[in-house]
Design a protein around this motif. Structure first.
Motif, PDB file in Angstrom:
ATOM      1  N   ALA A  52      16.288   4.224  -3.754  1.00 22.11           N
ATOM      2  CA  ALA A  52      17.511   4.289  -4.552  1.00 22.11           C
ATOM      3  C   ALA A  52      18.347   5.510  -4.171  1.00 22.11           C
ATOM      4  O   ALA A  52      19.569   5.412  -4.016  1.00 22.11           O
ATOM      5  CB  ALA A  52      17.163   4.314  -6.046  1.00 22.11           C
ATOM      6  N   ARG A  53      17.706   6.647  -4.022  1.00 20.98           N
ATOM      7  CA  ARG A  53      18.424   7.871  -3.617  1.00 20.98           C
ATOM      8  C   ARG A  53      19.056   7.686  -2.241  1.00 20.98           C
ATOM      9  O   ARG A  53      20.201   8.073  -2.019  1.00 20.98           O
ATOM     10  CB  ARG A  53      17.483   9.077  -3.612  1.00 20.98           C
ATOM     11  CG  ARG A  53      17.045   9.530  -4.980  1.00 20.98           C
ATOM     12  CD  ARG A  53      18.134  10.179  -5.812  1.00 20.98           C
ATOM     13  NE  ARG A  53      18.521  11.431  -5.187  1.00 20.98           N
ATOM     14  CZ  ARG A  53      19.782  11.819  -5.001  1.00 20.98           C
ATOM     15  NH1 ARG A  53      20.786  11.074  -5.396  1.00 20.98           N
ATOM     16  NH2 ARG A  53      20.052  12.954  -4.425  1.00 20.98           N
ATOM     17  N   ALA A  54      18.337   7.065  -1.315  1.00 19.88           N
ATOM     18  CA  ALA A  54      18.864   6.835   0.036  1.00 19.88           C
ATOM     19  C   ALA A  54      20.073   5.900   0.010  1.00 19.88           C
ATOM     20  O   ALA A  54      20.930   5.964   0.894  1.00 19.88           O
ATOM     21  CB  ALA A  54      17.770   6.270   0.938  1.00 19.88           C
ATOM     22  N   LYS A  55      20.144   5.044  -1.004  1.00 19.23           N
ATOM     23  CA  LYS A  55      21.256   4.090  -1.122  1.00 19.23           C
ATOM     24  C   LYS A  55      22.378   4.634  -2.008  1.00 19.23           C
ATOM     25  O   LYS A  55      23.271   3.896  -2.398  1.00 19.23           O
ATOM     26  CB  LYS A  55      20.738   2.755  -1.646  1.00 19.23           C
ATOM     27  CG  LYS A  55      19.843   2.068  -0.617  1.00 19.23           C
ATOM     28  CD  LYS A  55      19.192   0.828  -1.146  1.00 19.23           C
ATOM     29  CE  LYS A  55      18.398   0.171  -0.033  1.00 19.23           C
ATOM     30  NZ  LYS A  55      17.017  -0.040  -0.358  1.00 19.23           N
ATOM     31  N   GLY A  56      22.310   5.910  -2.346  1.00 12.66           N
ATOM     32  CA  GLY A  56      23.403   6.551  -3.060  1.00 12.66           C
ATOM     33  C   GLY A  56      23.240   6.701  -4.558  1.00 12.66           C
ATOM     34  O   GLY A  56      24.149   7.182  -5.235  1.00 12.66           O
ATOM     35  N   THR A  83       3.459   9.143  -0.225  1.00  7.55           N
ATOM     36  CA  THR A  83       3.311   8.872   1.208  1.00  7.55           C
ATOM     37  C   THR A  83       4.372   7.949   1.748  1.00  7.55           C
ATOM     38  O   THR A  83       4.511   7.820   2.970  1.00  7.55           O
ATOM     39  CB  THR A  83       1.926   8.263   1.506  1.00  7.55           C
ATOM     40  OG1 THR A  83       1.796   7.013   0.787  1.00  7.55           O
ATOM     41  CG2 THR A  83       0.806   9.203   1.096  1.00  7.55           C
ATOM     42  N   TYR A  84       5.136   7.298   0.889  1.00  8.59           N
ATOM     43  CA  TYR A  84       6.141   6.351   1.340  1.00  8.59           C
ATOM     44  C   TYR A  84       7.330   7.078   1.957  1.00  8.59           C
ATOM     45  O   TYR A  84       7.777   8.106   1.453  1.00  8.59           O
ATOM     46  CB  TYR A  84       6.635   5.487   0.160  1.00  8.59           C
ATOM     47  CG  TYR A  84       7.705   4.506   0.572  1.00  8.59           C
ATOM     48  CD1 TYR A  84       7.375   3.314   1.202  1.00  8.59           C
ATOM     49  CD2 TYR A  84       9.046   4.789   0.379  1.00  8.59           C
ATOM     50  CE1 TYR A  84       8.359   2.427   1.615  1.00  8.59           C
ATOM     51  CE2 TYR A  84      10.040   3.892   0.776  1.00  8.59           C
ATOM     52  CZ  TYR A  84       9.683   2.728   1.393  1.00  8.59           C
ATOM     53  OH  TYR A  84      10.657   1.856   1.805  1.00  8.59           O
ATOM     54  N   THR A  85       7.862   6.530   3.053  1.00 10.04           N
ATOM     55  CA  THR A  85       9.099   7.032   3.644  1.00 10.04           C
ATOM     56  C   THR A  85      10.153   5.933   3.584  1.00 10.04           C
ATOM     57  O   THR A  85       9.837   4.748   3.711  1.00 10.04           O
ATOM     58  CB  THR A  85       8.892   7.474   5.104  1.00 10.04           C
ATOM     59  OG1 THR A  85       8.382   6.384   5.869  1.00 10.04           O
ATOM     60  CG2 THR A  85       7.916   8.649   5.189  1.00 10.04           C
ATOM     61  N   VAL A  86      11.391   6.332   3.391  1.00  7.21           N
ATOM     62  CA  VAL A  86      12.508   5.390   3.238  1.00  7.21           C
ATOM     63  C   VAL A  86      12.545   4.430   4.429  1.00  7.21           C
ATOM     64  O   VAL A  86      12.442   4.839   5.583  1.00  7.21           O
ATOM     65  CB  VAL A  86      13.842   6.130   3.101  1.00  7.21           C
ATOM     66  CG1 VAL A  86      15.020   5.165   3.129  1.00  7.21           C
ATOM     67  CG2 VAL A  86      13.856   6.933   1.796  1.00  7.21           C
ATOM     68  N   GLY A  87      12.633   3.136   4.106  1.00  7.57           N
ATOM     69  CA  GLY A  87      12.709   2.112   5.135  1.00  7.57           C
ATOM     70  C   GLY A  87      11.375   1.729   5.753  1.00  7.57           C
ATOM     71  O   GLY A  87      11.332   0.929   6.698  1.00  7.57           O
ATOM     72  N   GLN A  88      10.296   2.243   5.239  1.00  7.17           N
ATOM     73  CA  GLN A  88       8.962   2.022   5.822  1.00  7.17           C
ATOM     74  C   GLN A  88       8.605   0.550   5.976  1.00  7.17           C
ATOM     75  O   GLN A  88       7.975   0.159   6.939  1.00  7.17           O
ATOM     76  CB  GLN A  88       7.922   2.733   4.963  1.00  7.17           C
ATOM     77  CG  GLN A  88       6.498   2.606   5.454  1.00  7.17           C
ATOM     78  CD  GLN A  88       5.541   3.448   4.624  1.00  7.17           C
ATOM     79  OE1 GLN A  88       5.932   4.453   4.016  1.00  7.17           O
ATOM     80  NE2 GLN A  88       4.295   3.041   4.566  1.00  7.17           N
ATOM     81  N   PHE A  89       9.027  -0.275   5.033  1.00  7.34           N
ATOM     82  CA  PHE A  89       8.687  -1.693   5.086  1.00  7.34           C
ATOM     83  C   PHE A  89       9.880  -2.565   5.462  1.00  7.34           C
ATOM     84  O   PHE A  89       9.921  -3.741   5.146  1.00  7.34           O
ATOM     85  CB  PHE A  89       8.087  -2.159   3.756  1.00  7.34           C
ATOM     86  CG  PHE A  89       6.774  -1.492   3.452  1.00  7.34           C
ATOM     87  CD1 PHE A  89       5.677  -1.665   4.266  1.00  7.34           C
ATOM     88  CD2 PHE A  89       6.650  -0.666   2.341  1.00  7.34           C
ATOM     89  CE1 PHE A  89       4.473  -1.040   3.998  1.00  7.34           C
ATOM     90  CE2 PHE A  89       5.442  -0.038   2.063  1.00  7.34           C
ATOM     91  CZ  PHE A  89       4.358  -0.233   2.893  1.00  7.34           C
ATOM     92  N   GLY A  90      10.839  -1.973   6.151  1.00  6.72           N
ATOM     93  CA  GLY A  90      11.969  -2.750   6.653  1.00  6.72           C
ATOM     94  C   GLY A  90      13.068  -2.740   5.732  1.00  6.72           C
ATOM     95  O   GLY A  90      13.983  -3.232   5.441  1.00  6.72           O
TER      96      GLY A  90
END
Length: 150
Positions: A59-63, A143-150
């Motif tokens: 959500a943060r990465a999408k603004g 451990t999750y990084t933005v876009g990790q699962f496409g």
């Protein structure tokens, strides 16, 4: 305590349909930011730490703003959600708790087309399923990084 299996390593065949639903929802007329708000709220209700970490980051990465994310637990008392977002959050809570009243349905229908309401319901049921997988077979929050699962 016994180490639990990693569902992402061992359950690829079973998870294909969930990833497929996610791919479908990326093309949905329901706004991506709204989908993320719903994912966070449902994950709060279900207590899924891994999904909360993932969807806060997405959500943060999408603004999305931190204020709106922090306020999701108390969205009814805050002034910074639109009527459409409020209807979606109410719908998400009702569907998650399996208690959809006529009033909640009417509120959702006032904000969403038939196609959008079906897609929003898929967003909700999809994150509920992911929550349950990640609670049953925990992944490490953080451990999750933005876009990790496409």
């Amino acid at each position: 305590m016994e180490k639990r299996l990693n569902v992402f390593e061992k359950g690829q065949s079973a998870l294909k349909s969930l990833f497929g639903a996610g791919g479908y929802l990326k093309k949905s007329p329901v706004e991506t930011q709204l989908q993320e708000l719903v994912d966070v709220r449902v994950s709060q209700i279900n207590g899924c730490a891994y999904c909360l970490d993932m969807h806060y980051k997405e959500a943060r990465a999408k603004g999305e703003t931190e204020q709106r994310l922090y306020g999701l637990n108390t969205w009814r008392e805050t002034p910074y959600y639109s009527d459409r977002e409020r209807a979606a959050l109410e719908w998400a809570e009702a569907v998650t708790k399996c208690d959809v009243s006529d009033a909640v349905y009417s509120q959702a229908k006032a904000q969403f087309s038939d196609e959008e309401l079906i897609d929003l319901t898929l967003v909700i049921t999809n994150i509920n399923t992911w929550n349950r997988f990640n609670i049953a077979f925990p992944n490490t929050p953080g451990t999750y990084t933005v876009g990790q699962f496409g």
